[in-house]
Write a protein that holds these residues in place. Structure first.
Motif, mmCIF file in Angstrom:
data_model
loop_
_atom_site.group_PDB
_atom_site.id
_atom_site.type_symbol
_atom_site.label_atom_id
_atom_site.label_comp_id
_atom_site.label_asym_id
_atom_site.label_seq_id
_atom_site.Cartn_x
_atom_site.Cartn_y
_atom_site.Cartn_z
ATOM 1 N N LEU A 125 3.200 6.221 -3.458
ATOM 2 C CA LEU A 125 4.611 6.157 -3.855
ATOM 3 C C LEU A 125 5.368 7.361 -3.295
ATOM 4 C CD1 LEU A 125 6.993 5.007 -5.534
ATOM 5 C CD2 LEU A 125 6.150 6.404 -7.453
ATOM 6 N N SER A 126 6.504 7.076 -2.618
ATOM 7 C CA SER A 126 7.427 8.117 -2.163
ATOM 8 C C SER A 126 8.758 7.895 -2.854
ATOM 9 C CB SER A 126 7.617 8.060 -0.640
ATOM 10 O OG SER A 126 6.393 8.311 0.030
ATOM 11 N N ARG A 137 0.815 -1.203 0.000
ATOM 12 C CA ARG A 137 0.000 0.000 0.000
ATOM 13 C C ARG A 137 0.856 1.264 0.000
ATOM 14 N NH1 ARG A 137 -5.506 -0.123 0.726
ATOM 15 N NH2 ARG A 137 -6.258 -2.115 -0.059
ATOM 16 N N SER A 138 2.097 1.142 0.464
ATOM 17 C CA SER A 138 3.024 2.286 0.474
ATOM 18 C C SER A 138 4.418 1.775 0.142
ATOM 19 C CB SER A 138 3.027 2.965 1.852
ATOM 20 O OG SER A 138 3.912 4.060 1.874
ATOM 21 N N ILE A 139 5.094 2.508 -0.686
ATOM 22 C CA ILE A 139 6.414 2.069 -1.129
ATOM 23 C C ILE A 139 7.321 3.274 -1.320
ATOM 24 C CG2 ILE A 139 5.757 2.125 -3.561
ATOM 25 C CD1 ILE A 139 7.565 -0.348 -3.958
ATOM 26 N N CYS A 179 19.527 6.229 8.850
ATOM 27 C CA CYS A 179 19.950 6.615 7.507
ATOM 28 C C CYS A 179 18.700 6.877 6.673
ATOM 29 C CB CYS A 179 20.784 5.513 6.875
ATOM 30 S SG CYS A 179 21.428 5.903 5.232
ATOM 31 N N GLY A 180 18.586 8.052 6.099
ATOM 32 C CA GLY A 180 17.408 8.386 5.318
ATOM 33 C C GLY A 180 17.695 9.470 4.305
ATOM 34 N N THR A 181 16.670 9.795 3.509
ATOM 35 C CA THR A 181 16.778 10.842 2.501
ATOM 36 C C THR A 181 15.736 11.921 2.795
ATOM 37 O OG1 THR A 181 15.237 9.759 0.997
ATOM 38 C CG2 THR A 181 17.576 9.174 0.792
ATOM 39 N N GLU A 182 15.572 12.827 1.844
ATOM 40 C CA GLU A 182 14.674 13.953 2.049
ATOM 41 C C GLU A 182 13.233 13.516 2.264
ATOM 42 O OE1 GLU A 182 13.025 17.675 -0.634
ATOM 43 O OE2 GLU A 182 15.036 16.884 -1.018
ATOM 44 N N ASN A 183 12.764 12.518 1.537
ATOM 45 C CA ASN A 183 11.357 12.140 1.610
ATOM 46 C C ASN A 183 11.111 10.856 2.379
ATOM 47 O OD1 ASN A 183 10.588 14.366 0.068
ATOM 48 N ND2 ASN A 183 10.910 13.262 -1.849
ATOM 49 N N SER A 226 8.866 14.041 -8.865
ATOM 50 C CA SER A 226 7.521 14.434 -9.299
ATOM 51 C C SER A 226 6.566 13.242 -9.397
ATOM 52 C CB SER A 226 7.590 15.145 -10.653
ATOM 53 O OG SER A 226 8.128 14.282 -11.638
ATOM 54 N N ASP A 227 7.087 12.015 -9.384
ATOM 55 C CA ASP A 227 6.241 10.837 -9.457
ATOM 56 C C ASP A 227 5.613 10.490 -8.100
ATOM 57 O OD1 ASP A 227 6.742 10.442 -12.165
ATOM 58 O OD2 ASP A 227 8.571 9.303 -11.753
#
Length: 421
Positions: free
Chosen positions: A134-135, A26-28, A164-168, A108-109
């Motif tokens: 989608l992230s 449901r979320s990826i 550890c992560g990114t902006e989103n 943008s996706d």
């Protein structure tokens, strides 16, 4: 009639229950420029035939529950696919399998995605509720430090978590790699690195990235562990044997965070400890035997203090130095003897008779006749000349009678000198 009604209700319920769409996950979260797979299956009553299948993404101003269709991501009629997704999608195109793959995803996706199918009946249209969110993870990776301390200060023994992560988002389905001071930590493969009891050995700069990928965090983050001085020791410069007369420096070395703010030096002499300095370095300008003692230092910061191990200095007097000292002493002694001899030789030797009561000094003028003659062996071959010389002597106070004139105090000495012609 009653049985017919029940049968119709059962058939209607079966027909309605068969309209379904299932999404997974449901979320990826995926990295930008990578590919993403939307797993999907659908079902419909057997007496319907699917005519059109599509994936769509509601625009920002539209409802995000699937009730409003927006951008056409995929369409069985390819002419209706939005320009942003042309040549970037792949549909499973199998019976009751609605899985979709999107390539080269970008920021943008990000958003909600829904599947819809339409049959040959005006009433046979269905959109699955829920959809897939989608992230897109935008590089670089960033490391964040979490601790239970309110002020954020980390002390030895505290529990620390590095994420550890990114902006989103963070793509948790991937294996991660962790680095400390640019060295790989082999056992760390999750997006989170947990340290239950942090120590001073954990102090350092950390970064992260995906395993088997060149994508790592752009900036390292310092895990700033506060700890008292550790491994306090003394370094002696220059190293090696200590010669008497040479200079040397003792340096108090330690690991500490924050840095050591106070140093103290101590000397142990005959079981007595005395304080000898405050600086990080203790210098001896000219080493001597009196410096043959034991030394230690203390390093202190806001977290605590620690003493160094005790070292003993051994100042050596070399054979070469002893030889030079001895040779110099002998040389100076000989020079003194020679100088004394030269002085003695320059002083004329004189013999004086001390006057006594039995032999009073002469007091009258005397006539002294002295004939100096040449030896008999040389008289035959050489001519003898006689020279008379007058010598004046000071008047005498002797009581002896005068031999000549009483008015003249001059003593006349006639001396006969002979020399070779």
């Amino acid at each position: 009639m009653f049985y017919i009604s029940i049968l119709l209700q059962l058939l209607l319920s079966a027909a309605v229950a068969s309209w379904s769409i299932s999404y997974y996950p449901r979320s990826i979260c995926v990295l930008e420029r990578s590919s993403v797979d939307f797993s999907c299956t659908f079902d419909y009553p057997y007496y319907y035939t699917p005519k059109t299948t599509k994936w769509f993404k509601p625009e920002v101003h539209q409802k995000q529950d699937g009730s409003q269709m927006g951008i056409s991501v995929y369409q069985s009629n390819t002419a209706e696919i939005h320009q942003l997704y042309k040549n970037r999608t792949a549909y499973a195109n199998q019976d009751r399998n609605c899985s979709l793959q999107i390539h080269n995803v970008s920021k943008s996706d990000s958003g909600m995605y829904f599947f819809r199918f339409e049959t040959n009946s005006n009433y046979g249209k269905y959109t699955g509720s829920g959809g897939i969110h989608l992230s897109v993870a935008v590089l670089p990776f960033r490391v964040t430090v979490k601790t239970q301390k309110a002020n954020g200060h980390i002390h030895e023994g505290d529990s620390v978590t590095l994420a550890c992560g990114t902006e989103n988002c963070t793509p948790t389905q991937e294996q991660f790699a962790w680095f400390k001071n640019q060295h790989l930590i082999p056992e760390a493969t999750d997006s989170v690195l947990r340290i239950s009891s942090v120590s001073h050995d954990d102090f350092g700069n950390y970064s992260c990235g995906l395993k088997n990928s060149s994508s790592t965090s752009g900036d390292e983050i310092l895990l700033d562990v506060k700890y008292s001085p550790k491994n306090v020791e003394i370094a002696v410069l220059p190293s090696g044997r200590i010669q008497e007369g040479n200079s040397l420096t003792l340096i108090c070395m330690s690991n500490a965070n924050p840095a050591v703010i106070n140093y103290s030096w101590f000397m142990i002499k005959e079981a007595n400890v005395s304080h000898i300095g405050f600086d990080r370095e203790f210098s001896i300008k000219s080493a001597s035997q009196k410096d043959d003692e034991q030394y230690f230092c203390t390093a202190k910061n806001d977290m605590g203090s620690q003493n160094s191990t005790v070292i003993a200095l051994n100042v050596e007097v070399t054979i070469h130095q002893n030889f030079l000292l001895t040779a110099t002493a002998v040389f100076l002694f000989l020079m003194a003897v020679v100088m004394f001899g030269l002085i003695i030789r320059r002083i004329p030797f004189t013999s004086k008779k001390q006057p006594t009561e039995q032999t009073p000094a002469a007091t009258v003028t005397e006539e002294i006749y002295e004939n100096l003659r040449k030896s008999a062996e040389s008289e035959e071959n050489h001519t003898t000349y006689v020279i008379y010389a007058d010598l004046s002597l000071p008047p005498s106070t002797s009581d002896r009678p005068r031999c000549n004139s009483q008015e003249d105090n001059t003593v006349i000495i006639y001396s006969l000198l002979s020399y070779k012609d």
